[in-house]
Write a protein that holds these residues in place. Structure first.
Motif, PDB file in Angstrom:
ATOM      1  N   VAL A   8      10.635   2.241  12.497  1.00  0.00           N
ATOM      2  CA  VAL A   8       9.793   3.421  12.407  1.00  0.00           C
ATOM      3  C   VAL A   8      10.238   4.361  13.522  1.00  0.00           C
ATOM      4  CG1 VAL A   8       7.451   4.302  12.653  1.00  0.00           C
ATOM      5  CG2 VAL A   8       7.870   2.172  11.411  1.00  0.00           C
ATOM      6  N   CYS A  10      11.869   8.785  14.157  1.00  0.00           N
ATOM      7  CA  CYS A  10      12.068  10.111  13.572  1.00  0.00           C
ATOM      8  C   CYS A  10      13.129  10.102  12.471  1.00  0.00           C
ATOM      9  CB  CYS A  10      12.457  11.114  14.656  1.00  0.00           C
ATOM     10  SG  CYS A  10      11.110  11.528  15.772  1.00  0.00           S
ATOM     11  N   SER A  12      13.814   8.057  10.195  1.00  0.00           N
ATOM     12  CA  SER A  12      13.328   7.618   8.886  1.00  0.00           C
ATOM     13  C   SER A  12      12.040   8.321   8.470  1.00  0.00           C
ATOM     14  CB  SER A  12      13.121   6.102   8.897  1.00  0.00           C
ATOM     15  OG  SER A  12      12.137   5.741   9.837  1.00  0.00           O
ATOM     16  N   CYS A  13      11.644   9.356   9.193  1.00  0.00           N
ATOM     17  CA  CYS A  13      10.394  10.068   8.920  1.00  0.00           C
ATOM     18  C   CYS A  13      10.614  11.231   7.955  1.00  0.00           C
ATOM     19  CB  CYS A  13       9.802  10.592  10.233  1.00  0.00           C
ATOM     20  SG  CYS A  13       8.211  11.413  10.017  1.00  0.00           S
ATOM     21  N   CYS A  31      11.032  18.236  14.526  1.00  0.00           N
ATOM     22  CA  CYS A  31       9.887  17.728  13.789  1.00  0.00           C
ATOM     23  C   CYS A  31       9.292  18.883  12.997  1.00  0.00           C
ATOM     24  CB  CYS A  31       8.842  17.140  14.733  1.00  0.00           C
ATOM     25  SG  CYS A  31       7.401  16.513  13.852  1.00  0.00           S
ATOM     26  N   ARG A  33       6.468  18.562  11.073  1.00  0.00           N
ATOM     27  CA  ARG A  33       5.164  18.064  10.622  1.00  0.00           C
ATOM     28  C   ARG A  33       4.173  19.199  10.429  1.00  0.00           C
ATOM     29  NH1 ARG A  33       1.285  16.594   8.176  1.00  0.00           N
ATOM     30  NH2 ARG A  33      -0.196  15.019   8.839  1.00  0.00           N
ATOM     31  N   TRP A  58       9.355   8.638  18.022  1.00  0.00           N
ATOM     32  CA  TRP A  58       8.378   8.416  16.962  1.00  0.00           C
ATOM     33  C   TRP A  58       7.030   8.918  17.466  1.00  0.00           C
ATOM     34  CZ3 TRP A  58       4.171   5.313  17.967  1.00  0.00           C
ATOM     35  CH2 TRP A  58       4.261   4.528  19.089  1.00  0.00           C
ATOM     36  N   TYR A  62       3.872   9.603  11.918  1.00  0.00           N
ATOM     37  CA  TYR A  62       5.016   9.125  11.150  1.00  0.00           C
ATOM     38  C   TYR A  62       4.630   8.859   9.697  1.00  0.00           C
ATOM     39  CZ  TYR A  62       8.582   5.959   9.372  1.00  0.00           C
ATOM     40  OH  TYR A  62       9.536   5.371   8.603  1.00  0.00           O
ATOM     41  N   GLN A  63       5.475   9.335   8.785  1.00  0.00           N
ATOM     42  CA  GLN A  63       5.356   9.013   7.362  1.00  0.00           C
ATOM     43  C   GLN A  63       6.765   8.731   6.854  1.00  0.00           C
ATOM     44  OE1 GLN A  63       3.131  11.676   4.893  1.00  0.00           O
ATOM     45  NE2 GLN A  63       1.568  11.983   6.453  1.00  0.00           N
ATOM     46  N   GLU A  64       6.929   7.572   6.246  1.00  0.00           N
ATOM     47  CA  GLU A  64       8.256   7.188   5.778  1.00  0.00           C
ATOM     48  C   GLU A  64       8.808   8.204   4.779  1.00  0.00           C
ATOM     49  OE1 GLU A  64       9.625   3.759   2.913  1.00  0.00           O
ATOM     50  OE2 GLU A  64       9.189   2.959   4.912  1.00  0.00           O
ATOM     51  N   ARG A  65      10.064   8.511   4.923  1.00  0.00           N
ATOM     52  CA  ARG A  65      10.737   9.440   4.035  1.00  0.00           C
ATOM     53  C   ARG A  65      10.679   8.893   2.603  1.00  0.00           C
ATOM     54  NH1 ARG A  65      16.284  11.314   6.270  1.00  0.00           N
ATOM     55  NH2 ARG A  65      14.805  12.026   7.790  1.00  0.00           N
TER      56      ARG A  65
END
Length: 79
Positions: A8, A10, A12-13, A31, A33, A58, A62-65
């Motif tokens: 986890v 950045c 993979s975010c 980022c 976001r 991170w 965080y939200q998985e891509r």
């Protein structure tokens, strides 16, 4: 996706945008976001509106891509 596949971070975010800017040439990305809340001052040159990040950073947002787990699994299987 398992922790052994990709941590986890950045990289993979879903909100991480890879690349540099003139204001932060040493950053690995930004980022995305939230919409810009104001400029972040660069100690070197210029201004940057999105926070500069490194791939290993991170945060709590965080939200998985999307599709990352499937792509990672396919890449491991092809190797």
């Amino acid at each position: 996706m398992t922790a052994a596949a990709l941590p986890v971070c950045c990289l993979s975010c879903a909100f991480f945008h890879e690349g540099t800017s003139p204001a932060f040439p040493d950053a690995e990305g930004m980022c995305r976001r939230y919409a810009p809340q104001g400029p972040a001052r660069s100690h070197q040159q210029g201004w940057q509106v999105f926070p500069p990040m490194m791939k290993h950073h991170w945060c709590g947002d965080y939200q998985e891509r999307p599709g990352l787990a499937e792509a990672w699994a396919a890449a491991r299987q092809a190797a």
